[in-house]
Design an enzyme around this catalytic site. Structure first.
Site, PDB file in Angstrom:
ATOM      1  N   CYS A 429      -9.030  45.668  11.887  1.00  0.00           N
ATOM      2  CA  CYS A 429      -8.721  44.919  12.870  1.00  0.00           C
ATOM      3  C   CYS A 429      -9.548  45.671  14.410  1.00  0.00           C
ATOM      4  CB  CYS A 429      -8.174  43.799  12.856  1.00  0.00           C
ATOM      5  SG  CYS A 429      -7.620  42.570  11.595  1.00  0.00           S
ATOM      6  N   HIS A 485      -7.367  43.116  19.033  1.00  0.00           N
ATOM      7  CA  HIS A 485      -6.462  43.209  17.919  1.00  0.00           C
ATOM      8  C   HIS A 485      -5.041  42.422  19.214  1.00  0.00           C
ATOM      9  CE1 HIS A 485      -4.331  44.102  14.600  1.00  0.00           C
ATOM     10  NE2 HIS A 485      -3.610  45.133  15.057  1.00  0.00           N
ATOM     11  N   HIS A 662     -14.376  42.112   9.847  1.00  0.00           N
ATOM     12  CA  HIS A 662     -15.450  42.734   8.898  1.00  0.00           C
ATOM     13  C   HIS A 662     -14.617  42.673   7.528  1.00  0.00           C
ATOM     14  CE1 HIS A 662     -11.097  42.973   8.969  1.00  0.00           C
ATOM     15  NE2 HIS A 662     -11.156  43.613   9.756  1.00  0.00           N
TER      16      HIS A 662
END
Length: 841
Positions: A429, A485, A662
């Site tokens: 992340c 994040h 991702h």
């Protein structure tokens, strides 16, 4: 006093080294430039050429460079040779100014090509190393190296084409061209190529922007601020007609120019046309005292000329004497400067003569970003920036899982360019999001993991992030949810944020008990909740986004919405779990002996704790059900936002981007989670809707690093030259357009994976390798890295690996060291918000 003594010593030494008259008839009458470039080809193998080459060796400093303005073809006495040998260990005087070093390299190359005498080759290579060493980290070159502190010679020096000459050498060495007869080793070739690329970047950074419009360059730029700088008293900060021409010709020599280079050349040509001077001719004269002088004469038939210096504010030509006072005409300055300095030039005419052909080759059909900032008088596009955390390709439009139910994401894809092969910069992340937001690779910032803050990186601290860049051009930037994040909100990025600039947090429904799945493995938990969508954290994020789309704005907006799911834990309303029957659900393809051909470091990513706990309990089917349930829940949120956009005032002028930061493994390679360099971790959704762009599917591998420059170009803003990604606009206009750059993913320092249309090549920090042929092996089951037949493929892929691997940013012990994070983050934010965003304690 010591400096005066040293200068006096070198002055006396220079007198003693005055060349003795040559006895070779004709050679002494020629300039050093003529000896280098204009002799018959066979002459460079003659005894006379060898004699001159021996002089060149004597003048070379041990550091590799040469002094300037010396006719090295003149005969030297024995005493002069002794004195030159004494000077060789002294670096002072070595330079790239006035063609020095670069012209000596050319001469040695020509003589070596005829004689193959090794000392000439060795001296040449030392000279190349000198140019590489002399370059600043920012890409510029000083006038002299070693640096002369306190002098203008430390500035980035375009004057007299000094830096251009150095870059021509670097380009030739880096491309292994036939310009020189001497070949450098591969390490030097790579260094030269990197030096040239850095040089181009600083050229683009230093192009002067006049009231928002790109123009030309100054003869000198400050090596720290990059601003136009003063040199001697009569060389004030200004736009340069002559030096700018050399820079543009260098940029025009690049075979495959980036959009930024095309833009720079195009803008400079417009400036040359704007400031050219017609109807005047410069005439050399001699005064009654026999001194050189010049005068300007009106002549309607005279070809165009350009001034040496133009005012930075209004482009007026100016002239200056040693008193440092600007004059409007050359006649107003004294005879000494008037006759001893070239105040006009015709160099830009060479650019204009070549521009038509260059334009036909590189500019036709090429998008040139607008050259003025966004203003209220334009109709700019809004940006709706949607992120789903940990979402892989298990959505209908990407076909990653046959049972996926995602009608709303599919609806968005039907409007968009779907980048079917989009890959993250990092498969975890924090570094993935830091890379997208900063436009920089993890290998540049050093942010490789989840406890490394972007603003604690020296590079990342200075980064102008994606929303902040839009704010710079008049946008209102705001967001809600997980954009950066979770631990690391970034107040510097936003004008506003919900709930505030210091936090991305939001409460939402949670299970009444932990460990719903019985695996006892922390947040690796899942289960249905008997709640409405609106009670979930992601449902509240959706509602805030809808509310934002319902407001009226007096400026364009950059609105970001970051959903948490399908990040762990997998809790969603029950109705989404009931969409999938775990007994009949399709399971990922898994090859039992898949790990036997993996390198040692790759095995570290297999059989992680999630894999062990779920397989030991035999709960894989329920896990797949839970992951798909969370994706379908996010799909519903996407649908609500799309409906709100369609019914808003912004439906026709909003660019929409949807991406997952991702991918995620669900058993492949014996791994449950992200954090690998295989396809399941690196590949994730990316789709963009832009007014005027026809929907379609692009199968070319691209990087999430490309999101930032793409949005900038789609919005018509000036390109941010700090970015390392590449705008995807050419692929949006033509999904089949040529694109030779593979997508790069980095996981920890020195571990990189490259994905091209056919290949995935991975190199680990310990030298371990993987190579997969996706034309035959979509599951990456057959590692070809050790097969000699694919050595050339690996070599070609390695060309795209990062040239630098930044040291790790400080790894925070969280939450104990949270204060360190805030100290760096808030210091970065002070540039935009003052002290108003300090967290309450």
């Amino acid at each position: 006093m010591n400096r005066i003594i040293i200068l006096l010593f070198f002055a006396l030494l220079a007198l003693s080294l005055s060349p003795a008259p040559t006895t070779q008839e004709g050679l002494s009458d020629r300039s050093w430039d003529e000896v280098i470039y204009d002799q018959p080809d066979k002459w460079y193998g003659s005894d006379e050429a060898v004699r001159v080459a021996e002089n060149v060796l004597l003048y070379q400093r041990n550091i590799g460079g040469w002094p300037k303005n010396i006719p090295m073809h003149h005969i030297l006495t024995k005493r002069q040779k002794r004195e030159l040998r004494k000077l060789q260990p002294v670096g002072e005087g070595a330079t790239i100014d006035n063609g020095a070093t670069c012209q000596e390299l050319m001469f040695l190359s020509k003589v070596y090509g005829k004689t193959r005498h090794e000392p000439y080759k060795n001296a040449f290579l030392r000279g190349v190393d000198y140019i590489i060493e002399a370059q600043y980290k920012n890409g510029g070159w000083p006038q002299f190296y070693p640096l002369e502190k306190g002098e203008y010679s430390t500035q980035i020096t375009y004057n007299d084409d000094a830096m251009v000459h150095a870059m021509i050498v670097m380009k030739a060495i880096g491309m292994k061209s036939e310009r020189f007869s001497i070949n450098a080793d591969e390490a030097t070739v790579l260094k030269a190529k990197s030096a040239f690329e850095k040089g181009v970047r600083i050229i683009l950074k230093t192009q002067y922007r006049q009231k928002g419009v790109l123009t030309a360059w100054c003869a000198q730029h400050d090596e720290n601020t990059f601003e136009p700088a003063k040199a001697r008293s009569y060389e004030l900060p200004s736009l340069s007609g002559g030096e700018s021409a050399g820079i543009v010709l260098l940029l025009m020599s690049i075979d495959d120019p980036s959009p930024e280079i095309v833009h720079a050349v195009h803008s400079a040509v417009i400036w040359f046309e704007k400031v050219k001077i017609s109807g005047l001719r410069v005439e050399d004269t001699i005064t009654e005292e026999g001194e050189e002088d010049r005068r300007v004469i009106e002549d309607k038939d005279a070809p165009a000329i350009w001034a040496r210096f133009y005012d930075l504010d209004d482009n007026r030509p100016f002239f200056c004497d040693r008193d440092g006072v600007k004059k409007q005409t050359m006649a107003e300055i004294g005879q000494e400067r008037r006759g001893g300095y070239a105040w006009y030039t015709n160099n830009p005419q060479s650019v204009l003569d070549q521009y038509e052909n260059w334009q036909a080759k590189h500019l036709t059909g090429h998008h040139i970003p607008q050259t003025t900032p966004v203003t209220p008088n334009t109709t700019p596009y809004n940006i709706l920036f949607l992120i789903s955390d940990d979402m892989n390709d298990w959505i209908g439009c990407m076909g990653g899982h046959p049972d996926a139910i995602t009608p709303n994401i599919d609806r968005l894809a039907e409007r968009a360019i779907l980048f079917e092969q989009a890959h993250c910069s990092a498969p975890i992340c924090n570094p993935s999001r830091a890379s997208v937001m900063s436009g920089l690779n993890p290998s540049t910032t050093g942010c490789y993991g989840n406890r490394q803050a972007l603003r604690m990186s020296p590079v990342g601290f200075e980064a102008v992030t994606l929303p902040r860049y839009f704010s710079k051009y008049g946008y209102y930037s705001t967001g809600v949810g997980k954009i950066t994040h979770g631990k690391f909100p970034d107040p510097a990025s936003w004008d506003d944020f919900y709930p505030n600039l210091r936090s991305q947090g939001m409460d939402g429904a949670e299970p009444a008990e932990t460990n719903m799945n019985g695996l006892n493995n922390g947040n690796f938990d899942w289960g249905p909740l008997d709640v409405a969508d609106s009670e979930m954290k992601d449902g509240k994020i959706t509602q805030h986004t809808i509310d934002m789309l319902g407001r009226d704005y007096d400026k364009p907006f950059f609105l970001a919405c970051g959903w948490k799911l399908p990040h762990l834990s997998w809790h969603a309303p029950r109705e989404y779990f009931e969409m999938y029957d775990p007994e009949t659900i399709a399971m990922p393809l898994i090859k039992e002996d898949d790990l036997i051909d993996l390198p040692k470091k790759a095995l570290n990513y297999t059989e992680n704790s999630y894999y062990k706990s779920v397989t030991k309990a035999g709960r894989q089917r329920e896990g797949v059900q839970a992951y798909l349930a969370c994706i379908s829940f996010i799909d519903a949120q996407v649908g609500r936002v799309l409906d709100a956009l369609d019914s808003s005032n912004y439906a026709e002028n909003t660019i929409v981007v949807f991406w997952g930061d991702h991918g995620w493994h669900l058993g492949e390679k014996r791994h449950w989670s992200k954090s690998t360099l295989w396809e399941e971790s690196t590949r994730a959704p990316l789709m963009m809707v832009a007014p005027g762009i026809k929907p379609g599917i692009c199968n070319t591998p691209v990087s999430f690093l490309d999101i930032y420059p793409t949005l900038v170009e789609l919005a018509g803003l000036e390109p941010n030259l700090e970015l390392e990604g590449q705008s995807l606009v050419p692929l949006m206009k033509d999904p089949d357009a040529e694109w030779d750059r593979p997508a790069l993913t980095t996981h920890g320092r020195g571990n990189h994976s490259l994905r091209s249309k056919q290949w995935r090549y991975t190199l680990y920090s310990d030298g371990g390798e993987e190579l997969y042929d996706h034309s035959k092996d979509v599951m990456e089951w057959n590692n070809l890295a050790d097969d000699p037949a694919y050595a050339m493929v690996k070599e070609q892929m390695r060309r795209w690996l990062p040239k630098t691997n930044a040291e790790d940013v400080y790894v925070l012990e969280w939450p104990r060291e949270e204060k360190k994070f805030w100290e760096a983050t808030l210091k970065a934010a002070e540039r935009y918000h003052g002290n108003s965003v300090y967290p309450e304690r």
